[in-house]
Design a protein around this motif. Structure first.
Motif, PDB file in Angstrom:
ATOM      1  N   PRO A  59       0.808  -1.229   0.000  1.00  0.00           N
ATOM      2  CA  PRO A  59       0.000   0.000   0.000  1.00  0.00           C
ATOM      3  C   PRO A  59       0.842   1.281   0.000  1.00  0.00           C
ATOM      4  O   PRO A  59       0.499   2.252  -0.684  1.00  0.00           O
ATOM      5  CB  PRO A  59      -0.824  -0.116   1.298  1.00  0.00           C
ATOM      6  CG  PRO A  59      -0.904  -1.580   1.551  1.00  0.00           C
ATOM      7  CD  PRO A  59       0.425  -2.125   1.110  1.00  0.00           C
ATOM      8  N   ILE A  60       1.954   1.281   0.749  1.00  0.00           N
ATOM      9  CA  ILE A  60       2.821   2.462   0.744  1.00  0.00           C
ATOM     10  C   ILE A  60       3.406   2.680  -0.643  1.00  0.00           C
ATOM     11  O   ILE A  60       3.415   3.800  -1.172  1.00  0.00           O
ATOM     12  CB  ILE A  60       3.947   2.322   1.794  1.00  0.00           C
ATOM     13  CG1 ILE A  60       3.371   2.266   3.205  1.00  0.00           C
ATOM     14  CG2 ILE A  60       4.947   3.478   1.676  1.00  0.00           C
ATOM     15  CD1 ILE A  60       4.377   1.922   4.277  1.00  0.00           C
ATOM     16  N   ALA A  61       3.891   1.601  -1.265  1.00  0.00           N
ATOM     17  CA  ALA A  61       4.482   1.699  -2.607  1.00  0.00           C
ATOM     18  C   ALA A  61       3.435   2.168  -3.620  1.00  0.00           C
ATOM     19  O   ALA A  61       3.752   2.950  -4.528  1.00  0.00           O
ATOM     20  CB  ALA A  61       5.062   0.350  -3.023  1.00  0.00           C
ATOM     21  N   ALA A  62       2.201   1.680  -3.493  1.00  0.00           N
ATOM     22  CA  ALA A  62       1.150   2.080  -4.432  1.00  0.00           C
ATOM     23  C   ALA A  62       0.854   3.575  -4.318  1.00  0.00           C
ATOM     24  O   ALA A  62       0.677   4.267  -5.338  1.00  0.00           O
ATOM     25  CB  ALA A  62      -0.119   1.267  -4.171  1.00  0.00           C
ATOM     26  N   LEU A  63       0.805   4.090  -3.086  1.00  0.00           N
ATOM     27  CA  LEU A  63       0.586   5.531  -2.925  1.00  0.00           C
ATOM     28  C   LEU A  63       1.783   6.330  -3.435  1.00  0.00           C
ATOM     29  O   LEU A  63       1.611   7.394  -4.058  1.00  0.00           O
ATOM     30  CB  LEU A  63       0.306   5.852  -1.453  1.00  0.00           C
ATOM     31  CG  LEU A  63      -1.015   5.383  -0.888  1.00  0.00           C
ATOM     32  CD1 LEU A  63      -1.189   5.867   0.549  1.00  0.00           C
ATOM     33  CD2 LEU A  63      -2.197   5.871  -1.724  1.00  0.00           C
ATOM     34  N   LEU A  64       2.989   5.846  -3.199  1.00  0.00           N
ATOM     35  CA  LEU A  64       4.172   6.532  -3.713  1.00  0.00           C
ATOM     36  C   LEU A  64       4.174   6.547  -5.231  1.00  0.00           C
ATOM     37  O   LEU A  64       4.564   7.539  -5.865  1.00  0.00           O
ATOM     38  CB  LEU A  64       5.444   5.846  -3.197  1.00  0.00           C
ATOM     39  CG  LEU A  64       5.735   5.985  -1.695  1.00  0.00           C
ATOM     40  CD1 LEU A  64       6.959   5.161  -1.316  1.00  0.00           C
ATOM     41  CD2 LEU A  64       5.949   7.437  -1.324  1.00  0.00           C
ATOM     42  N   ALA A  65       3.730   5.427  -5.833  1.00  0.00           N
ATOM     43  CA  ALA A  65       3.645   5.376  -7.295  1.00  0.00           C
ATOM     44  C   ALA A  65       2.658   6.412  -7.815  1.00  0.00           C
ATOM     45  O   ALA A  65       2.804   6.917  -8.923  1.00  0.00           O
ATOM     46  CB  ALA A  65       3.238   3.973  -7.744  1.00  0.00           C
ATOM     47  N   GLY A  66       1.635   6.714  -7.008  1.00  0.00           N
ATOM     48  CA  GLY A  66       0.664   7.718  -7.406  1.00  0.00           C
ATOM     49  C   GLY A  66       1.266   9.105  -7.578  1.00  0.00           C
ATOM     50  O   GLY A  66       0.745   9.926  -8.351  1.00  0.00           O
ATOM     51  N   PHE A  67       2.371   9.372  -6.879  1.00  0.00           N
ATOM     52  CA  PHE A  67       3.019  10.676  -6.999  1.00  0.00           C
ATOM     53  C   PHE A  67       3.763  10.847  -8.318  1.00  0.00           C
ATOM     54  O   PHE A  67       4.081  11.952  -8.709  1.00  0.00           O
ATOM     55  CB  PHE A  67       3.995  10.888  -5.840  1.00  0.00           C
ATOM     56  CG  PHE A  67       3.339  11.151  -4.518  1.00  0.00           C
ATOM     57  CD1 PHE A  67       2.692  12.350  -4.280  1.00  0.00           C
ATOM     58  CD2 PHE A  67       3.379  10.201  -3.522  1.00  0.00           C
ATOM     59  CE1 PHE A  67       2.077  12.591  -3.054  1.00  0.00           C
ATOM     60  CE2 PHE A  67       2.770  10.439  -2.292  1.00  0.00           C
ATOM     61  CZ  PHE A  67       2.117  11.634  -2.069  1.00  0.00           C
ATOM     62  N   ILE A  68       4.055   9.731  -8.964  1.00  0.00           N
ATOM     63  CA  ILE A  68       4.840   9.816 -10.198  1.00  0.00           C
ATOM     64  C   ILE A  68       4.008   9.393 -11.406  1.00  0.00           C
ATOM     65  O   ILE A  68       4.567   9.205 -12.473  1.00  0.00           O
ATOM     66  CB  ILE A  68       6.121   8.954 -10.092  1.00  0.00           C
ATOM     67  CG1 ILE A  68       5.778   7.516  -9.676  1.00  0.00           C
ATOM     68  CG2 ILE A  68       7.086   9.586  -9.110  1.00  0.00           C
ATOM     69  CD1 ILE A  68       6.995   6.607  -9.633  1.00  0.00           C
TER      70      ILE A  68
END
Length: 275
Positions: free
Chosen positions: A266-275
């Motif tokens: 979930p953290i990685a998915a939200l971080l991916a949302g920034f890019i």
């Protein structure tokens, strides 16, 4: 024991590899869905071991939540679930881990019951989101968790002296955690230099934000992979069981294999949302 463990791994790979590389993505979604529902069944059995049918009801409820959010076809709800899960890992999980074995599972049973219905569906949606970005994108992110675990194991065996969480998981050491962290820094740099920048979270993050944010991101992801592992170990000890189940002979249960992924995805998915 080793023979059983190897045979189970071979069977899983024989099923998973064709799904990953030869079949349409929907088959991977189904495979991951089965794994998450199995993990929900194990979760319920740990928090309510004497309830005869509750584990099946709990697994069905987890499935219904996933179907409902997926059926809405509204990213706002799905990202909302991811955000709630990430908030737990950042603000509540450290509190629970700090309590060690001073928690009463009987008093916290309903809390854990609600929690599982957030964390497990959130992990599924995170994996699906990362897969939609790209297969290598998803696998390279998952690999960070495995590399952290491998590094921690071997460095801990060789140099481990100070226990990371003696009450919860006596086998884990501070030295092992740091060794896993360093190995993950090397892995992330290899992804940046040897793979297309947009093929992995690490390359995309370095290109978009720079080296220091990349270093911070890897640090956070590895730290929370350790949190996930410790969190499940704590839950098992509170429940008085060695493994979450015996669904995977020689390996324990599904939760035993994916515990470190629960916070990281979930953290990685939200971080991916920034890019």
């Amino acid at each position: 024991m080793l023979k059983t463990r190897v045979l189970t791994a071979i069977v899983l790979l024989a099923v998973l590899l064709p799904i990953l590389f030869f079949l349409p993505p929907i088959y991977l979604s189904i495979f991951l869905l089965i794994a998450v529902v199995a993990a929900a069944w194990e979760w319920s059995r740990m928090i309510a071991p004497n309830a005869k049918y509750s584990a099946w009801i709990y697994a069905a409820l987890c499935l219904c939540i996933i179907f409902a959010l997926f059926g809405l076809n509204d990213p706002t709800w799905q990202f909302g679930l991811l955000f709630i899960a990430v908030l737990f890992w950042f603000f509540n999980a450290p509190f629970l881990l700090a309590r060690g074995m001073r928690l009463s599972l009987e008093k916290w049973r309903y809390y854990y019951g609600v929690l599982g219905l957030i964390l497990l569906p959130a992990t599924w949606f995170a994996l699906i989101l990362l897969r939609e970005i790209g297969l290598i994108f998803m696998l390279s992110t998952m690999a960070l968790v495995w590399i952290a675990d491998i590094g921690a194991y071997f460095v801990g065996k060789a140099f481990g002296k100070r226990r990371l969480a003696a009450q919860i998981s006596p086998g884990k050491s501070v030295e092992g955690a740091l060794g896993g962290m360093v190995l993950c820094y090397v892995y992330a740099l290899a992804c940046v230099f040897f793979l297309p920048l947009d093929a992995t979270l690490f390359g995309a993050w370095a290109f978009r934000f720079g080296w220091i944010p990349l270093w911070l991101m890897v640090t956070v992801l590895v730290a929370f992979s350790i949190f996930g592992d410790l969190f499940e170990s704590q839950l098992k000890r509170l429940a008085g069981v060695k493994d979450s189940s015996q669904l995977l002979p020689g390996h324990g249960g599904v939760l035993d294999r994916v515990d470190a992924l629960l916070p990281v995805m979930p953290i990685a998915a939200l971080l991916a949302g920034f890019i």
